[in-house]
Design a protein around this motif. Sequence first.
Motif, PDB file in Angstrom:
ATOM      1  N   GLY A  50       0.758  -1.129   0.026  1.00 12.31           N
ATOM      2  CA  GLY A  50       0.072   0.058   0.006  1.00 12.31           C
ATOM      3  C   GLY A  50       0.870   1.338   0.044  1.00 12.31           C
ATOM      4  N   ASP A  72      -1.635  -1.463  -6.511  1.00 14.35           N
ATOM      5  CA  ASP A  72      -2.323  -0.088  -6.477  1.00 14.35           C
ATOM      6  C   ASP A  72      -1.199   0.940  -6.988  1.00 14.35           C
ATOM      7  OD1 ASP A  72      -3.256   2.652  -5.891  1.00 14.35           O
ATOM      8  OD2 ASP A  72      -4.331   1.566  -4.330  1.00 14.35           O
ATOM      9  N   PRO A 120      -4.262  -9.734   1.572  1.00  8.27           N
ATOM     10  CA  PRO A 120      -5.532  -9.847   1.696  1.00  8.27           C
ATOM     11  C   PRO A 120      -5.817 -11.574   1.821  1.00  8.27           C
ATOM     12  CG  PRO A 120      -5.076  -8.578  -0.019  1.00  8.27           C
ATOM     13  CD  PRO A 120      -3.967  -9.356   0.385  1.00  8.27           C
ATOM     14  N   THR A 346     -10.808   3.275   8.423  1.00 10.91           N
ATOM     15  CA  THR A 346     -10.982   2.304   7.496  1.00 10.91           C
ATOM     16  C   THR A 346     -11.094   2.842   5.971  1.00 10.91           C
ATOM     17  OG1 THR A 346     -13.382   1.995   7.367  1.00 10.91           O
ATOM     18  CG2 THR A 346     -12.058   0.735   9.199  1.00 10.91           C
ATOM     19  N   ALA A 347     -10.828   2.113   5.091  1.00 11.43           N
ATOM     20  CA  ALA A 347     -11.147   2.645   3.752  1.00 11.43           C
ATOM     21  C   ALA A 347     -12.197   3.094   3.460  1.00 11.43           C
ATOM     22  CB  ALA A 347     -10.637   1.642   2.821  1.00 11.43           C
ATOM     23  N   ARG A 391      -8.319   6.692   0.961  1.00 11.68           N
ATOM     24  CA  ARG A 391      -8.399   5.310   0.651  1.00 11.68           C
ATOM     25  C   ARG A 391      -6.965   4.676   1.199  1.00 11.68           C
ATOM     26  NH1 ARG A 391      -6.349   3.078  -3.338  1.00 11.68           N
ATOM     27  NH2 ARG A 391      -6.478   4.571  -4.807  1.00 11.68           N
ATOM     28  N   GLN A 392      -5.738   5.447   0.725  1.00  9.21           N
ATOM     29  CA  GLN A 392      -4.518   4.771   1.180  1.00  9.21           C
ATOM     30  C   GLN A 392      -4.330   4.948   2.583  1.00  9.21           C
ATOM     31  OE1 GLN A 392      -1.286   6.857  -1.240  1.00  9.21           O
ATOM     32  NE2 GLN A 392      -2.947   7.272  -2.754  1.00  9.21           N
ATOM     33  N   ASN A 395      -6.430   1.858   4.407  1.00 12.34           N
ATOM     34  CA  ASN A 395      -6.108   0.697   4.085  1.00 12.34           C
ATOM     35  C   ASN A 395      -4.749   0.420   4.750  1.00 12.34           C
ATOM     36  OD1 ASN A 395      -8.108  -0.216   2.184  1.00 12.34           O
ATOM     37  ND2 ASN A 395      -7.367   0.637   0.476  1.00 12.34           N
TER      38      ASN A 395
END
Length: 659
Positions: A50, A72, A120, A346-347, A391-392, A395
């Motif tokens: 990430g 990503d 994941p 969280t995302a 988002r980053q 995550n």
Amino acid sequence: MQGGHYGVPLERSDYLKLTRNRNSCKPERFAKWLEGFGSGKRLAVDLFSGAGGLSLGLQRAGWTVAAAVDFDERALETHAANFPGMSLHMDLGNPDERDRLEQVLEPAKGKIDLVAGGPPCQPFSRAGRSKIRNLVEYHGRDPHDRRKELWSAYLDVVRRLEPRAVLMENVPDMGLGDDFFVVRTIEQQLEELGYATQVRLVDAWRYGVPQHRKRLILLARKDVDKFEWRQELAEEDRTTLRDAIGDLPELPVVPTERVGDREWAYSADPSELSSFATDMRKWARRGVVFDHMTRRVRKDDWEIFDGMDSRTLYSEISPELQRYDVKHFTDKYKKLGWGELSRSITAHIAKDGYWYIHPDQNRTLTVREAARVQTFPDRFRFAGTRSDAFRQIGNAVPPLLGQAAAEVLWPTDQGLAEGALQPHWRTVRRELTLWAERQREGDEWYQLPKLSPLHAAVVAILSGTRVQPAQMYKMVETIRERSSLTKNAFLALLEAAPTDAARARVDRLSVVVGKSRVWQQPEEVPGHLGMKPGEQRLYQLLTDNDLLWIGQGALRVAARLNGSESDRTNKLSDGRVDLVKLVGAGEEAPLRMAALRLIGDTLCLARQPLCERCPLSAFCASRDEVSGDLFSDAVSGTHGRAAVPAQTGDPERRTATRR
């Protein structure tokens, strides 16, 4: 232009393009980098990196990240700007890409000290577990749905690079969703590669992270069987939201107008900063705070935020202002409290910020505030748009948590000779397996897998009835040589039942008397007999299904061996983690699980445990505490004669009963 039903103008923030770190490098220059910047440093590789939360934790703990890998592109742009080494765009679910990674890292062969990452890990349903051994055998090269088995790709990279230490981080649901099956499989594979391992659930706030966040950490090392975490923070010393973001400048909030900007004036007096804020401000540009910006605020949201405090529920908001069904969105809005921990970042924060409403400004958290709560320092910038940044951040692994976990793996001066490492829990599991195999050959055969569907069904149906162990033994012996329930076998069971309660349980079997086909479809037996959930799980365990039996006795054994109180506090989280260390994975995991259930019900009792007869007493961290001066009582025979549930039994007790 007004944004329709959104209530604010539609706005896409500018794209922040970052320049690469001056000590970053491309693969073709990696060998030179190792001779230059990387020379003499302890090197790490961060998989599924990430933006680099875990990379930053490794860096703070003393490692230099030689390579980070992710799919990503925005996150990799962020990583390349903030770290030296390589930031590689790869799909690790593809075996060819793992081959390429191995080639890229060839110049560092033997120099990679640590492999870290948070792959994941989707839980495996029990229906799919029969395929798992084949998948592991081929190290993730099975083509079916590779994206769901990225943990196997992670292990494959570990096999190839052979680091001294391994760090894996993920959410607890990864384990809780499937009885820690994936986690136990990973741990077993690492042990077979020669690592000592530790699995632990960690509250991030215990290590300075200002939010409620529980993470699952798996550590492994080849040098010593030693995992010593630094002392956790006491609750009164936790980092509150005020400590984390209270120094950041107040923003004017006008409904529908832009809130904050990429650069904002920062004039906090350094003498008034919390120790946390002081740490976050290190090496940041003086007088400026970056990315202190968030979404525009709707007029009705402004009014909602203004009337809330940290305890307000969405259902308590004025009905005319509610836009969501209160039955389905019970926690849609959450205002944070200054003196409290933040809700876990969280995302989801990239979609809306309603879970993260500022304590006293009528807006949601800014990018910089969210980064602070995740423990990213103010000098750390995030590539892309505002949504990309959220988002980053959401995550990411909180860097301070990553640092705490990485510190546990730092080399010690107590290294062992080659091949001398004997991982503690692997030794315990071996002793437990040997003991269980001996019990299975004796009178405890009906307590342990691999029972026939008939035998497992009878034991499950009788579970919970309080009869003497010798009487239970007599009942199951009447059907020991049978594979289906004939009328004569059913009558023999009824006759052997010592109580009305036991006979009532046996009578439930009448619906399958004489139906031999029932036993040829083991998975359908619980439905035929109307088994309750607990009975069904016991049936599955005794027919050799890999699951965790979350019974009080087994949890007690695990807690005592770990020297914890998880059997009385957090049974479904920490209790399970303590249990998985003993159960492990592989063909014999169900046997060990059933053996722990047996030990908990017959030897490791809540009061007056029979430690001198427990096969695991030599490994018990709590033996001195729980056994006390009971040894003399055991010798004189003053305890251990009480009736126990029918699913338990001890051979010596049965012998005494017969006499």
